[in-house]
Design a protein around this motif. Structure first.
Motif, PDB file in Angstrom:
ATOM      1  N   ILE A  61     -38.094   1.182 -11.515  1.00  0.00           N
ATOM      2  CA  ILE A  61     -37.301   1.262 -12.748  1.00  0.00           C
ATOM      3  C   ILE A  61     -36.362   2.462 -12.694  1.00  0.00           C
ATOM      4  CG2 ILE A  61     -37.421   1.632 -15.248  1.00  0.00           C
ATOM      5  CD1 ILE A  61     -40.090  -0.017 -15.128  1.00  0.00           C
ATOM      6  N   GLU A  62     -36.840   3.579 -12.163  1.00  0.00           N
ATOM      7  CA  GLU A  62     -35.979   4.751 -12.032  1.00  0.00           C
ATOM      8  C   GLU A  62     -34.806   4.469 -11.094  1.00  0.00           C
ATOM      9  OE1 GLU A  62     -38.911   7.687 -10.964  1.00  0.00           O
ATOM     10  OE2 GLU A  62     -39.259   8.227 -13.070  1.00  0.00           O
ATOM     11  N   GLN A  63     -35.050   3.716 -10.008  1.00  0.00           N
ATOM     12  CA  GLN A  63     -33.953   3.304  -9.114  1.00  0.00           C
ATOM     13  C   GLN A  63     -32.926   2.473  -9.882  1.00  0.00           C
ATOM     14  OE1 GLN A  63     -36.630   1.722  -5.754  1.00  0.00           O
ATOM     15  NE2 GLN A  63     -34.619   1.930  -4.832  1.00  0.00           N
ATOM     16  N   HIS A  68     -27.219   2.614 -13.765  1.00  0.00           N
ATOM     17  CA  HIS A  68     -26.663   2.288 -15.087  1.00  0.00           C
ATOM     18  C   HIS A  68     -26.250   0.823 -15.192  1.00  0.00           C
ATOM     19  CE1 HIS A  68     -26.741   6.582 -15.737  1.00  0.00           C
ATOM     20  NE2 HIS A  68     -26.039   6.743 -14.616  1.00  0.00           N
ATOM     21  N   PRO A  69     -27.192  -0.088 -14.977  1.00  0.00           N
ATOM     22  CA  PRO A  69     -26.833  -1.509 -14.982  1.00  0.00           C
ATOM     23  C   PRO A  69     -26.522  -2.017 -16.388  1.00  0.00           C
ATOM     24  CG  PRO A  69     -29.205  -1.287 -14.915  1.00  0.00           C
ATOM     25  CD  PRO A  69     -28.633   0.108 -14.779  1.00  0.00           C
ATOM     26  N   SER A  70     -25.658  -3.010 -16.435  1.00  0.00           N
ATOM     27  CA  SER A  70     -25.369  -3.669 -17.709  1.00  0.00           C
ATOM     28  C   SER A  70     -26.365  -4.788 -17.963  1.00  0.00           C
ATOM     29  CB  SER A  70     -23.935  -4.192 -17.743  1.00  0.00           C
ATOM     30  OG  SER A  70     -23.631  -4.901 -16.569  1.00  0.00           O
ATOM     31  N   ALA A  71     -27.155  -5.164 -16.942  1.00  0.00           N
ATOM     32  CA  ALA A  71     -28.209  -6.175 -17.081  1.00  0.00           C
ATOM     33  C   ALA A  71     -29.145  -6.067 -15.883  1.00  0.00           C
ATOM     34  CB  ALA A  71     -27.619  -7.576 -17.155  1.00  0.00           C
ATOM     35  N   ILE A  72     -30.328  -6.640 -16.040  1.00  0.00           N
ATOM     36  CA  ILE A  72     -31.296  -6.722 -14.952  1.00  0.00           C
ATOM     37  C   ILE A  72     -31.696  -8.179 -14.802  1.00  0.00           C
ATOM     38  CG2 ILE A  72     -33.570  -6.021 -14.095  1.00  0.00           C
ATOM     39  CD1 ILE A  72     -33.296  -3.523 -15.960  1.00  0.00           C
ATOM     40  N   ALA A  82     -44.889  -8.108 -17.901  1.00  0.00           N
ATOM     41  CA  ALA A  82     -45.386  -7.269 -18.996  1.00  0.00           C
ATOM     42  C   ALA A  82     -45.365  -5.790 -18.598  1.00  0.00           C
ATOM     43  CB  ALA A  82     -46.791  -7.703 -19.390  1.00  0.00           C
ATOM     44  N   THR A  83     -45.845  -5.486 -17.400  1.00  0.00           N
ATOM     45  CA  THR A  83     -45.864  -4.097 -16.929  1.00  0.00           C
ATOM     46  C   THR A  83     -44.444  -3.551 -16.816  1.00  0.00           C
ATOM     47  OG1 THR A  83     -47.914  -4.499 -15.721  1.00  0.00           O
ATOM     48  CG2 THR A  83     -46.631  -2.570 -15.063  1.00  0.00           C
ATOM     49  N   PHE A  84     -43.569  -4.328 -16.179  1.00  0.00           N
ATOM     50  CA  PHE A  84     -42.179  -3.911 -15.991  1.00  0.00           C
ATOM     51  C   PHE A  84     -41.492  -3.665 -17.328  1.00  0.00           C
ATOM     52  CE2 PHE A  84     -37.684  -5.208 -15.727  1.00  0.00           C
ATOM     53  CZ  PHE A  84     -37.213  -4.215 -14.885  1.00  0.00           C
ATOM     54  N   MET A  85     -41.581  -4.610 -18.237  1.00  0.00           N
ATOM     55  CA  MET A  85     -40.882  -4.491 -19.511  1.00  0.00           C
ATOM     56  C   MET A  85     -41.410  -3.324 -20.341  1.00  0.00           C
ATOM     57  SD  MET A  85     -38.474  -6.778 -19.700  1.00  0.00           S
ATOM     58  CE  MET A  85     -38.175  -6.956 -21.452  1.00  0.00           C
ATOM     59  N   SER A  90     -40.303   2.315 -22.089  1.00  0.00           N
ATOM     60  CA  SER A  90     -40.747   3.701 -22.247  1.00  0.00           C
ATOM     61  C   SER A  90     -39.836   4.686 -21.513  1.00  0.00           C
ATOM     62  CB  SER A  90     -42.192   3.864 -21.770  1.00  0.00           C
ATOM     63  OG  SER A  90     -42.266   3.800 -20.370  1.00  0.00           O
ATOM     64  N   LEU A  91     -39.063   4.217 -20.527  1.00  0.00           N
ATOM     65  CA  LEU A  91     -38.224   5.111 -19.728  1.00  0.00           C
ATOM     66  C   LEU A  91     -36.768   5.191 -20.185  1.00  0.00           C
ATOM     67  CD1 LEU A  91     -39.608   4.326 -16.167  1.00  0.00           C
ATOM     68  CD2 LEU A  91     -39.937   6.416 -17.513  1.00  0.00           C
ATOM     69  N   THR A  92     -36.347   4.298 -21.061  1.00  0.00           N
ATOM     70  CA  THR A  92     -34.969   4.356 -21.542  1.00  0.00           C
ATOM     71  C   THR A  92     -34.890   3.913 -22.994  1.00  0.00           C
ATOM     72  OG1 THR A  92     -32.681   3.657 -21.163  1.00  0.00           O
ATOM     73  CG2 THR A  92     -34.389   2.019 -20.716  1.00  0.00           C
TER      74      THR A  92
END
Length: 176
Positions: A61-63, A68-72, A82-85, A90-92
């Protein structure tokens, strides 16, 4: 993959990231997504292939956030999603749209991610692009024939139940 790239172009996601499982199903979308993004003159970086069901995806996620993506763009199983989201939230504080494929529309994925980040957050941050191809024609017939011929190797549910299941069709598509 091409449908995702077309969506990215339509929505003006000029700089996007990819977060896909490193299995056959997840990687089946990536070549077409990357090719489509390149064709449209858009940028897709980083393009990450991740192991499923890890306890954290913080470094990935930090990568992603560093670009600065406009989408993933993503395809994950429910646990990974679930873990990723949850970690992404929590990070942004930025709301980055998550663009999934038809797997993102499956009840287990929706339930897991909704439980992790809340139904409202899920509704506001995710969209699924589902290209439609009818379950017919020579390609689908080859898939159905191969699936039914391997019925003895499938446990849990009858092979016939998987003939229109995206979790089954997608890896087959990627392998062929």
């Amino acid at each position: 993959g091409y449908a995702m790239a077309a969506w990215g172009k339509q929505e003006d996601y000029s700089q996007a990231s990819a977060f896909f499982l490193n299995d056959v199903g997840g990687q089946a979308q990536v070549p077409a997504l990357a090719s489509g993004y390149s064709h449209f003159g858009l940028k897709l970086t980083p393009n990450l292939a991740v192991a499923p069901d890890q306890s954290s995806y913080r470094s990935e996620i930090e990568q992603i956030l560093a670009t600065h993506p406009s989408a993933i763009f993503s395809e994950t199983d429910p646990q990974t999603g679930a873990t990723f989201m949850c970690e992404l939230r929590s990070l942004t504080s930025n709301s980055i749209p998550i663009v999934g494929d038809d797997v993102t529309l499956e009840t287990p994925w929706l339930t897991a991610v909704s439980n992790a980040i809340g139904a409202t957050n899920l509704k506001n941050s995710c969209v699924a692009v589902q290209p439609y191809a009818p379950a017919q024609g020579a390609g689908w017939q080859a898939y159905e024939q191969a699936l039914l011929a391997s019925a003895s190797q499938i446990s849990g549910t009858p092979a016939k139940d998987h003939t229109t299941d995206p979790y089954s069709m997608d890896p087959y598509d990627g392998a062929i």
